[in-house]
Design an enzyme around this catalytic site. Structure first.
Site, PDB file in Angstrom:
ATOM      1  N   ASP A   1      57.136  44.560 -26.710  1.00  0.00           N
ATOM      2  CA  ASP A   1      57.065  43.470 -27.685  1.00  0.00           C
ATOM      3  C   ASP A   1      56.398  44.058 -28.950  1.00  0.00           C
ATOM      4  O   ASP A   1      55.833  45.164 -28.889  1.00  0.00           O
ATOM      5  CB  ASP A   1      56.211  42.342 -27.089  1.00  0.00           C
ATOM      6  CG  ASP A   1      55.815  41.325 -28.122  1.00  0.00           C
ATOM      7  OD1 ASP A   1      56.702  40.817 -28.825  1.00  0.00           O
ATOM      8  OD2 ASP A   1      54.605  41.019 -28.230  1.00  0.00           O
TER       9      ASP A   1
ATOM     10  N   ASP B   1      54.710  41.826 -32.016  1.00  0.00           N
ATOM     11  CA  ASP B   1      53.542  41.082 -32.514  1.00  0.00           C
ATOM     12  C   ASP B   1      52.532  40.850 -31.394  1.00  0.00           C
ATOM     13  O   ASP B   1      52.852  40.227 -30.383  1.00  0.00           O
ATOM     14  CB  ASP B   1      53.992  39.754 -33.119  1.00  0.00           C
ATOM     15  CG  ASP B   1      54.828  39.991 -34.361  1.00  0.00           C
ATOM     16  OD1 ASP B   1      54.311  40.632 -35.288  1.00  0.00           O
ATOM     17  OD2 ASP B   1      56.002  39.578 -34.391  1.00  0.00           O
TER      18      ASP B   1
ATOM     19  N   THR C   1      60.292  38.595 -33.909  1.00  0.00           N
ATOM     20  CA  THR C   1      60.089  38.717 -35.355  1.00  0.00           C
ATOM     21  C   THR C   1      61.333  39.269 -36.067  1.00  0.00           C
ATOM     22  O   THR C   1      62.242  39.817 -35.445  1.00  0.00           O
ATOM     23  CB  THR C   1      58.830  39.563 -35.630  1.00  0.00           C
ATOM     24  OG1 THR C   1      58.283  39.202 -36.892  1.00  0.00           O
ATOM     25  CG2 THR C   1      59.129  41.046 -35.629  1.00  0.00           C
TER      26      THR C   1
HETATM   27  C1  XBP Z   1      56.154  36.789 -32.424  1.00  0.00           C
HETATM   28  C2  XBP Z   1      56.552  35.664 -33.260  1.00  0.00           C
HETATM   29  C3  XBP Z   1      57.021  35.905 -34.626  1.00  0.00           C
HETATM   30  C4  XBP Z   1      56.037  36.159 -35.690  1.00  0.00           C
HETATM   31  C5  XBP Z   1      56.627  35.876 -37.034  1.00  0.00           C
HETATM   32  O1  XBP Z   1      56.413  36.511 -31.071  1.00  0.00           O
HETATM   33  O2  XBP Z   1      56.593  34.532 -32.826  1.00  0.00           O
HETATM   34  O3  XBP Z   1      57.676  34.743 -34.987  1.00  0.00           O
HETATM   35  O4  XBP Z   1      54.904  35.341 -35.468  1.00  0.00           O
HETATM   36  O5  XBP Z   1      57.787  36.559 -37.297  1.00  0.00           O
HETATM   37  P1  XBP Z   1      56.613  37.706 -30.012  1.00  0.00           P
HETATM   38  P2  XBP Z   1      58.945  35.914 -38.215  1.00  0.00           P
HETATM   39  O6  XBP Z   1      55.471  38.656 -30.197  1.00  0.00           O
HETATM   40  O7  XBP Z   1      56.513  37.000 -28.686  1.00  0.00           O
HETATM   41  O8  XBP Z   1      57.962  38.303 -30.228  1.00  0.00           O
HETATM   42  O9  XBP Z   1      58.283  35.071 -39.253  1.00  0.00           O
HETATM   43  O10 XBP Z   1      59.680  37.097 -38.792  1.00  0.00           O
HETATM   44  O11 XBP Z   1      59.852  35.085 -37.339  1.00  0.00           O
HETATM   45 MG    MG Z   2      53.858  39.117 -28.896  1.00  0.00          MG
END
Ligand code: XBP
Ligand code: MG
Length: 270
Positions: free
Chosen positions: A10, A12, A127
């Site tokens: 993953d 973020d 993301t």
């Molecule tokens: C990460 C997210 C993303 C970011 C924002 O979730 O939810 O939406 O917060 O990115 P994970 P965008 O780590 O579970 O993939 O604004 O580009 O959507």
């Molecule tokens: Mg995450």
């Protein structure tokens, strides 16, 4: 069946702790540019993280917090959100360009180790794709993005995490089965998505907003991957007991450990 061939990361919260001081700041900057008086505090953003995906998060905010909000003339709600989100992505990429968002402890070590051992690398994230490449391109490791054979990100699947779609897409692109892969995640939605795709070898590294979430079905839960000279206390997971001895309850998540977890899990299902 069951030989470890790939690691799926993953982004973020896992590769880097990006939410509070990265995405949140970029959303607020985009709101301000658009003349909106919206401001997402740390707590408010923590609640909004229940929704994965930035566009979906903005939509949730409007629904929950802005009952009288009317989209500016001539725009559909979807267009308005998409534009606002595009501006947010611009701010986020710019912020990453300043080089202040480092990879988390142990990430680069594990990536190097996997590469050296011929283990394939992939990314499964909610993301936007530009955000992933900007994060990877702004580390002191030239060519880092090319280390990943597959980068599956954002809207390439119709349903974001906690749906399993993004992990299934990665499996398809790698032409591998769940029993060939291990996943590193940080959130309950990410964990649900991985497990929903059958990816049982799931290691969770807790991040700022996910510390109190429930990861009962993960193989192993730690604060971070750690380093050999700075091992991490085991926080939980179905295999935590198998790794804990009277002498130690700490581990460094390296390839040998991931292989061990993988073997323990997949033997159980043979
Ligand atoms: C990460 C997210 C993303 C970011 C924002 O979730 O939810 O939406 O917060 O990115 P994970 P965008 O780590 O579970 O993939 O604004 O580009 O959507
Ligand atoms: Mg995450």
């Amino acid at each position: 069946m069951g030989k470890l061939q790939a690691l799926i990361f993953d982004v973020d919260g896992t590769l880097a702790d990006t939410e509070r001081d990265g995405h949140r700041i970029a959303f607020n900057a985009a709101f301000s540019d658009a003349g909106l008086d919206w401001h997402w505090s740390e707590d408010c953003y923590g609640d909004l993280l229940q929704v994965t995906g930035g566009k979906e998060r903005i939509a949730r905010y409007i629904d929950r917090h802005c009952p009288g909000f009317v989209v500016p003339d001539g725009q559909t709600r979807a267009d308005f959100i998409a534009r606002l989100h595009q501006a947010k992505t611009g701010h986020y990429v710019q912020l990453l360009g300043q080089g202040h968002v480092p990879l988390r402890c142990g990430v680069l070590r594990l990536l190097r180790e996997a590469r050296a051992a011929g283990i394939r690398l992939a990314i499964a994230t909610t993301t936007t794709p530009e955000n992933v490449t900007a994060l990877l391109d702004n580390q002191c490791e030239p060519g880092l993005r090319e280390w990943f054979e597959v980068i599956a990100a954002g809207d390439v699947v119709p349903r974001k995490k906690p749906a399993p779609d993004i992990f299934m897409r990665v499996l398809e692109q790698l032409e591998l089965e769940p029993a060939d892969c291990a996943v590193i995640e940080d959130s309950d939605h990410g964990a649900a998505a991985a497990l929903g795709a059958g990816l049982e070898t799931l290691i969770v590294t807790l991040s700022h907003y996910t510390r109190n979430q429930d990861f009962g079905r993960a193989a192993l839960v730690v604060d971070q991957l750690g380093e050999p000279d700075a091992p991490e206390e085991i926080r939980g997971g179905v295999l935590a007991g198998a790794l804990t001895t009277a002498a130690t309850a700490s581990v460094c998540v390296d390839l040998a450990l991931i292989k061990r977890l993988h073997q323990m899990l997949w033997k159980r299902f043979d």
